[in-house]
Design a protein around this motif. Structure first.
Motif, PDB file in Angstrom:
ATOM      1  N   ALA A   1      87.159  82.104 -54.611  1.00 38.66           N
ATOM      2  CA  ALA A   1      86.735  82.295 -55.994  1.00 38.66           C
ATOM      3  C   ALA A   1      85.763  81.193 -56.407  1.00 38.66           C
ATOM      4  O   ALA A   1      85.823  80.062 -55.925  1.00 38.66           O
ATOM      5  N   HIS A   2      84.844  81.542 -57.312  1.00 36.34           N
ATOM      6  CA  HIS A   2      83.878  80.572 -57.812  1.00 36.34           C
ATOM      7  C   HIS A   2      84.473  79.680 -58.904  1.00 36.34           C
ATOM      8  O   HIS A   2      83.946  78.609 -59.194  1.00 36.34           O
ATOM      9  N   ALA A   3      85.531  80.142 -59.530  1.00 36.72           N
ATOM     10  CA  ALA A   3      86.195  79.366 -60.574  1.00 36.72           C
ATOM     11  C   ALA A   3      87.641  79.827 -60.676  1.00 36.72           C
ATOM     12  O   ALA A   3      87.989  80.920 -60.211  1.00 36.72           O
ATOM     13  N   LYS A   4      88.456  78.991 -61.275  1.00 37.51           N
ATOM     14  CA  LYS A   4      89.848  79.357 -61.513  1.00 37.51           C
ATOM     15  C   LYS A   4      90.232  78.896 -62.910  1.00 37.51           C
ATOM     16  O   LYS A   4      89.883  77.795 -63.329  1.00 37.51           O
ATOM     17  N   VAL A   5      90.939  79.764 -63.619  1.00 41.10           N
ATOM     18  CA  VAL A   5      91.492  79.399 -64.912  1.00 41.10           C
ATOM     19  C   VAL A   5      92.995  79.648 -64.852  1.00 41.10           C
ATOM     20  O   VAL A   5      93.504  80.253 -63.917  1.00 41.10           O
TER      21      VAL A   5
ATOM     22  N   TYR B   1      79.346  76.163 -66.462  1.00 42.38           N
ATOM     23  CA  TYR B   1      79.987  75.037 -65.779  1.00 42.38           C
ATOM     24  C   TYR B   1      81.356  74.743 -66.393  1.00 42.38           C
ATOM     25  O   TYR B   1      82.277  74.284 -65.714  1.00 42.38           O
ATOM     26  N   LEU B   2      81.503  75.029 -67.693  1.00 43.77           N
ATOM     27  CA  LEU B   2      82.774  74.782 -68.366  1.00 43.77           C
ATOM     28  C   LEU B   2      83.904  75.595 -67.748  1.00 43.77           C
ATOM     29  O   LEU B   2      85.052  75.153 -67.692  1.00 43.77           O
ATOM     30  N   VAL B   3      83.575  76.799 -67.255  1.00 47.46           N
ATOM     31  CA  VAL B   3      84.596  77.667 -66.669  1.00 47.46           C
ATOM     32  C   VAL B   3      85.173  77.049 -65.404  1.00 47.46           C
ATOM     33  O   VAL B   3      86.313  77.306 -65.032  1.00 47.46           O
TER      34      VAL B   3
ATOM     35  N   LEU C   1      89.238  90.496 -66.788  1.00 45.97           N
ATOM     36  CA  LEU C   1      89.034  89.310 -67.612  1.00 45.97           C
ATOM     37  C   LEU C   1      87.621  88.805 -67.363  1.00 45.97           C
ATOM     38  O   LEU C   1      87.288  88.445 -66.230  1.00 45.97           O
ATOM     39  N   TYR C   2      86.802  88.827 -68.402  1.00 51.29           N
ATOM     40  CA  TYR C   2      85.435  88.301 -68.330  1.00 51.29           C
ATOM     41  C   TYR C   2      85.370  86.987 -69.092  1.00 51.29           C
ATOM     42  O   TYR C   2      85.934  86.860 -70.187  1.00 51.29           O
ATOM     43  N   ALA C   3      84.630  86.021 -68.531  1.00 49.10           N
ATOM     44  CA  ALA C   3      84.249  84.804 -69.250  1.00 49.10           C
ATOM     45  C   ALA C   3      82.728  84.716 -69.162  1.00 49.10           C
ATOM     46  O   ALA C   3      82.174  84.523 -68.074  1.00 49.10           O
ATOM     47  N   ILE C   4      82.052  84.889 -70.286  1.00 47.40           N
ATOM     48  CA  ILE C   4      80.589  84.964 -70.326  1.00 47.40           C
ATOM     49  C   ILE C   4      80.090  83.803 -71.169  1.00 47.40           C
ATOM     50  O   ILE C   4      80.574  83.592 -72.298  1.00 47.40           O
ATOM     51  N   ALA C   5      79.133  83.047 -70.641  1.00 53.35           N
ATOM     52  CA  ALA C   5      78.692  81.815 -71.303  1.00 53.35           C
ATOM     53  C   ALA C   5      77.195  81.830 -71.566  1.00 53.35           C
ATOM     54  O   ALA C   5      76.406  82.270 -70.728  1.00 53.35           O
ATOM     55  N   TRP C   6      76.812  81.339 -72.736  1.00 57.37           N
ATOM     56  CA  TRP C   6      75.409  81.105 -73.102  1.00 57.37           C
ATOM     57  C   TRP C   6      75.278  79.640 -73.472  1.00 57.37           C
ATOM     58  O   TRP C   6      76.142  79.123 -74.196  1.00 57.37           O
ATOM     59  N   PRO C   7      74.220  78.944 -73.051  1.00 57.99           N
ATOM     60  CA  PRO C   7      73.258  79.361 -72.023  1.00 57.99           C
ATOM     61  C   PRO C   7      73.937  79.414 -70.658  1.00 57.99           C
ATOM     62  O   PRO C   7      75.126  79.087 -70.540  1.00 57.99           O
ATOM     63  N   ALA C   8      73.175  79.806 -69.638  1.00 56.57           N
ATOM     64  CA  ALA C   8      73.764  79.982 -68.308  1.00 56.57           C
ATOM     65  C   ALA C   8      74.439  78.712 -67.812  1.00 56.57           C
ATOM     66  O   ALA C   8      75.489  78.774 -67.160  1.00 56.57           O
ATOM     67  N   SER C   9      73.869  77.549 -68.140  1.00 58.83           N
ATOM     68  CA  SER C   9      74.442  76.288 -67.662  1.00 58.83           C
ATOM     69  C   SER C   9      75.818  76.013 -68.261  1.00 58.83           C
ATOM     70  O   SER C   9      76.603  75.250 -67.698  1.00 58.83           O
ATOM     71  N   ALA C  10      76.142  76.651 -69.392  1.00 60.27           N
ATOM     72  CA  ALA C  10      77.452  76.434 -70.010  1.00 60.27           C
ATOM     73  C   ALA C  10      78.568  77.037 -69.174  1.00 60.27           C
ATOM     74  O   ALA C  10      79.747  76.734 -69.394  1.00 60.27           O
TER      75      ALA C  10
ATOM     76  N   ALA D   1      77.816  72.123 -75.152  1.00 62.19           N
ATOM     77  CA  ALA D   1      77.735  72.434 -73.727  1.00 62.19           C
ATOM     78  C   ALA D   1      78.176  71.224 -72.913  1.00 62.19           C
ATOM     79  O   ALA D   1      77.969  70.076 -73.324  1.00 62.19           O
ATOM     80  N   PRO D   2      78.778  71.446 -71.748  1.00 64.19           N
ATOM     81  CA  PRO D   2      79.323  70.323 -70.978  1.00 64.19           C
ATOM     82  C   PRO D   2      78.261  69.445 -70.326  1.00 64.19           C
ATOM     83  O   PRO D   2      78.552  68.311 -69.967  1.00 64.19           O
ATOM     84  N   ILE D   3      77.028  69.969 -70.157  1.00 65.09           N
ATOM     85  CA  ILE D   3      76.007  69.205 -69.443  1.00 65.09           C
ATOM     86  C   ILE D   3      75.028  68.542 -70.411  1.00 65.09           C
ATOM     87  O   ILE D   3      74.912  67.322 -70.467  1.00 65.09           O
ATOM     88  N   ASP D   4      74.305  69.355 -71.219  1.00 66.59           N
ATOM     89  CA  ASP D   4      73.287  68.774 -72.096  1.00 66.59           C
ATOM     90  C   ASP D   4      73.782  68.535 -73.511  1.00 66.59           C
ATOM     91  O   ASP D   4      73.051  68.022 -74.357  1.00 66.59           O
TER      92      ASP D   4
END
Length: 204
Positions: A127-131, A172-174, A161-170, A82-85
């Motif tokens: 948008a909340h994120a861009k890829v 952030y990578l998007v 296009l869905y990008a779904i991350a676990w845990p929720a804090s992950a 994960a990018p944070i922890d």
């Protein structure tokens, strides 16, 4: 008699095939099945994070559809730190035609499509994120997903296009300007594979 697969809640649904293992040959087989089911037509993308972030691996692949309708949705899982922890994290990428419902199921939202749950997309909010999907800037909006994950949705190649991350804090990578490659167009020889993701085998 009715040959459709049926869900007790949603009625007829497309069959979903998830590979039990993951390696280069299985990915190539999935790509071949997508190409064969759309001969001469636009294909359903099979998205992967590319280049893979440091320490990340491809950990699962699946297809939704049958011999009559062809492949209508694809799903691919990636896992890594994960990018944070720096704990374990998973991101699942779904490409699907409207009405399939695979992405909504994995995001933990009801119904087949994300429209009612897109936060701000209908109000002209940024948008909340861009890829970058196949080289094209692609905006994604957050959806009100289940509490243990975060989900973003946009459109690429005429499909959800869905990008779904676990845990929720992950999730952030998007937001870190990820790039996505469509494996139907080309499969990088440098893909790295890991143990199967639990999120494609009934643990979502």
């Amino acid at each position: 008699m009715n040959s459709d697969w049926r869900c007790d809640i949603d009625g007829p649904v497309l069959p979903l095939y998830i590979a039990e293992r993951i390696n280069a040959q299985i990915v190539e087989a999935a790509v071949a099945k997508v190409r064969a089911s759309h001969a001469g037509e636009a294909t359903t993308p099979l998205w992967v994070l590319w280049p893979l972030p440091p320490g990340w691996m491809v950990t699962g692949v699946g297809l939704a559809g049958d011999c009559r309708s062809g492949v209508r949705a694809t799903v691919l899982a990636c896992s890594g730190p994960a990018p944070i922890d720096r704990g374990p994290a998973d991101i699942v990428l779904v490409a699907e035609e409207p009405g399939v419902g695979l992405g909504a199921r994995l995001a933990g939202i009801p119904g087949p499509d994300p429209g009612p749950f897109l936060e701000g997309a209908h109000d002209g909010a940024p948008a909340h994120a861009k890829v970058r999907a196949a080289g094209r800037p692609t905006p994604l909006w957050s959806v009100k997903s289940a509490d243990d994950r975060s989900a973003y949705v946009g459109e690429a190649k005429g499909m959800w296009l869905y990008a779904i991350a676990w845990p929720a804090s992950a999730g952030y990578l998007v937001a870190e300007d990820l790039s996505l490659c469509d494996l139907v167009e080309a499969v990088p020889s440098e893909l790295v594979f890991g143990a199967p993701s639990p999120y494609l085998h009934g643990s979502a």
